[in-house]
Write a protein that holds these residues in place. Structure first.
Motif, PDB file in Angstrom:
ATOM      1  N   PRO A  97       0.705  -1.198   0.016  1.00  0.00           N
ATOM      2  CA  PRO A  97      -0.008   0.077  -0.030  1.00  0.00           C
ATOM      3  C   PRO A  97       0.866   1.315  -0.116  1.00  0.00           C
ATOM      4  O   PRO A  97       2.019   1.476   0.699  1.00  0.00           O
ATOM      5  N   VAL A  98       0.567   2.297  -0.916  1.00  0.00           N
ATOM      6  CA  VAL A  98       1.196   3.580  -0.960  1.00  0.00           C
ATOM      7  C   VAL A  98       0.075   4.833  -0.717  1.00  0.00           C
ATOM      8  O   VAL A  98      -0.918   4.528  -1.618  1.00  0.00           O
ATOM      9  N   VAL A  99       0.181   5.679  -0.105  1.00  0.00           N
ATOM     10  CA  VAL A  99      -0.796   6.687   0.116  1.00  0.00           C
ATOM     11  C   VAL A  99      -0.206   7.894  -0.665  1.00  0.00           C
ATOM     12  O   VAL A  99       1.321   8.281  -0.462  1.00  0.00           O
ATOM     13  N   TYR A 100      -0.936   8.902  -1.501  1.00  0.00           N
ATOM     14  CA  TYR A 100      -0.489   9.673  -2.138  1.00  0.00           C
ATOM     15  C   TYR A 100      -1.643  10.870  -1.677  1.00  0.00           C
ATOM     16  O   TYR A 100      -2.708  10.754  -1.671  1.00  0.00           O
TER      17      TYR A 100
ATOM     18  N   PRO B  57       3.456  11.257  -3.079  1.00  0.00           N
ATOM     19  CA  PRO B  57       3.642  10.061  -2.199  1.00  0.00           C
ATOM     20  C   PRO B  57       3.635  10.734  -0.724  1.00  0.00           C
ATOM     21  O   PRO B  57       4.618  11.606  -0.458  1.00  0.00           O
ATOM     22  N   LEU B  58       3.026  10.067   0.356  1.00  0.00           N
ATOM     23  CA  LEU B  58       3.335  10.596   1.706  1.00  0.00           C
ATOM     24  C   LEU B  58       4.639  10.175   2.337  1.00  0.00           C
ATOM     25  O   LEU B  58       5.329  10.970   2.740  1.00  0.00           O
ATOM     26  N   SER B  59       5.057   8.810   2.017  1.00  0.00           N
ATOM     27  CA  SER B  59       6.220   8.665   2.570  1.00  0.00           C
ATOM     28  C   SER B  59       7.166   7.791   1.602  1.00  0.00           C
ATOM     29  O   SER B  59       8.456   7.558   2.112  1.00  0.00           O
TER      30      SER B  59
ATOM     31  N   PRO C  37       5.656  11.640  -8.060  1.00  0.00           N
ATOM     32  CA  PRO C  37       4.344  12.072  -7.815  1.00  0.00           C
ATOM     33  C   PRO C  37       3.586  11.552  -9.114  1.00  0.00           C
ATOM     34  O   PRO C  37       4.111  11.168 -10.222  1.00  0.00           O
ATOM     35  N   GLU C  38       2.323  11.593  -9.134  1.00  0.00           N
ATOM     36  CA  GLU C  38       1.212  11.371 -10.300  1.00  0.00           C
ATOM     37  C   GLU C  38       0.545  12.397 -10.489  1.00  0.00           C
ATOM     38  O   GLU C  38       0.135  13.030  -9.887  1.00  0.00           O
TER      39      GLU C  38
ATOM     40  N   PRO D 196       2.602  15.570   6.611  1.00  0.00           N
ATOM     41  CA  PRO D 196       1.461  15.872   5.408  1.00  0.00           C
ATOM     42  C   PRO D 196       1.288  17.103   4.784  1.00  0.00           C
ATOM     43  O   PRO D 196       1.188  17.269   3.830  1.00  0.00           O
ATOM     44  N   HIS D 197       1.768  18.085   5.761  1.00  0.00           N
ATOM     45  CA  HIS D 197       1.808  19.621   5.039  1.00  0.00           C
ATOM     46  C   HIS D 197       2.844  19.684   4.339  1.00  0.00           C
ATOM     47  O   HIS D 197       2.568  20.426   3.227  1.00  0.00           O
TER      48      HIS D 197
END
Length: 386
Positions: free
Chosen positions: A40-43, A54-56, A61-62, A139-140
């Motif tokens: 899992p990857v969070v953007y 991408p968060l981490s 980037p997409e 996140p900011h």
């Protein structure tokens, strides 16, 4: 099959870790809830909602436009592609009901059962992020996407509500540009059991002084709203609050309103602000006129509360003059007529409010040929019916 999937997705260990310590490494935490190999990857969407960062993970980037993850973000629907005999699934990451990014996860296939599990994982990721944003700067920083952010814009973003709120019977969304250098424009909204509250504010000037003025206006509005004040008293509270701090001609224009979710009754007050547009079906059928007061801070007096009964599916667009005053180098204003035409074009595509606003802002930027010289802010609320 359902029992198998429920056994594969287990949130217990991730919840234990969250209860034990504040975690900012979200992808490994989500992996604890997934089957092995899910990756899992969070953007997170950047502030202008043009890229997904991408968060981490150390990944590129997409783009929002023209990509599968971008389609999941803009439509709210899962997308998928083949990956080593499995499916790489993209789903929205939701902060309550606001789409703030996307989650990529690899599952055996993209059948309905796995799509549903991926969507729930996106909700879980959003709940974690909602807490993480309050205790971590990561996140900011990711949402800034490497852009320089002015002090005024940084202060303003910390004050804004989520990008959208969806409740039973209603939906409201807001957007502003230039995202990395905003100042006096702002918006606010909140929902309770039967009412959707909303406001749009345009503080005079630019820079941090304008941001401070807008912050005072929103603070006075929230204070009065949370005290249960009627709409007219909220209006007066902003005026009184600003006049008590500024002894010059500092002011802000704005509109405050409520939408009764059970009946569609729209009520609003206006302090020297452009009139909202009423969208019915695919046509703008009216500008919502009202007896406007002077701008906040100049002694508005007792405002007149205007009212309109909406029909199911109606939408109302509020905007600041930075939208209509955007102009080409030779002085051609964007104008209200062009805004109406654009709104009707986008309404024909039945876009969700947040995506409709994103496209309108994109058109305003294109018209001006790049960065705006004044803040451009929009708020769109839609009544679905009782």
């Amino acid at each position: 099959m359902a029992e198998f999937l429920n056994a594969e997705f287990a949130y217990t260990e991730a919840l234990r870790i969250l209860a034990a310590r504040a975690s900012v490494d979200l992808d490994p935490l989500l992996a604890l809830a997934c089957p092995p190999g899910s990756d899992p990857v969070v953007y997170l969407a950047d502030l202008s909602r043009q890229t997904l960062q991408p968060l981490s993970a150390a990944l590129p980037p997409e783009q929002v436009t023209g990509t599968l993850p971008g389609r999941a973000f803009t439509t709210g629907q899962p997308t998928a592609s083949a990956r080593d005999g499995q499916a790489r699934i993209w789903v929205p990451v939701l902060e309550q009901t606001a789409r703030i990014g996307v989650l990529a996860v690899t599952l055996p296939d993209d059948g309905p059962a796995h799509l549903r599990q991926a969507e729930l994982l996106g909700v879980f990721a959003g709940l974690i992020l909602g807490g993480m944003i309050r205790v971590s700067d990561i996140p900011h920083i990711r949402r800034r996407a490497g852009h320089g952010v002015s002090l005024a814009a940084s202060m303003q973003w910390d004050m804004l509500p989520p990008w959208s709120v969806r409740v039973s019977g209603g939906h409201v969304a807001g957007m502003l540009e230039p995202a990395y250098d905003i100042a006096g424009d702002t918006f606010d909204y909140a929902a309770d059991d039967d009412t959707l509250h909303f406001a749009i504010i345009d503080g005079m000037g630019h820079g941090t002084g304008s941001t401070l003025l807008a912050a005072l206006a929103v603070g006075a509005y929230r204070h009065a709203r949370r005290a249960g004040s009627p709409l007219a008293e909220m209006h007066t509270a902003i005026d009184t609050g600003m006049a008590g701090v500024y002894d010059d001609l500092s002011f802000a224009t704005g509109i405050l309103g409520t939408l009764a979710l059970g009946t569609g009754r729209l009520e609003w007050t206006c302090a020297g602000h452009p009139r909202p547009l009423l969208l019915r079906g695919r046509k703008v059928v009216a500008e919502l006129d009202s007896d406007a007061t002077l701008p906040f801070g100049l002694g508005t007096g007792t405002p007149v509360v205007a009212a309109r009964d909406l029909e199911p599916g109606d939408a109302v667009l509020l905007y600041t003059d930075g939208v209509t005053d955007a102009h080409t180098p030779d002085g051609d204003l964007f104008g209200v007529d062009r805004l109406v035409d654009l709104l009707e074009q986008q309404a024909a595509g039945e876009q969700e409010p947040e995506e409709l606003l994103r496209r309108v802002v994109g058109a305003v930027l294109e018209h001006q040929g790049g960065d705006l010289r004044d803040d451009a802010t929009l708020v769109l609320l839609r009544w679905a019916g009782a």
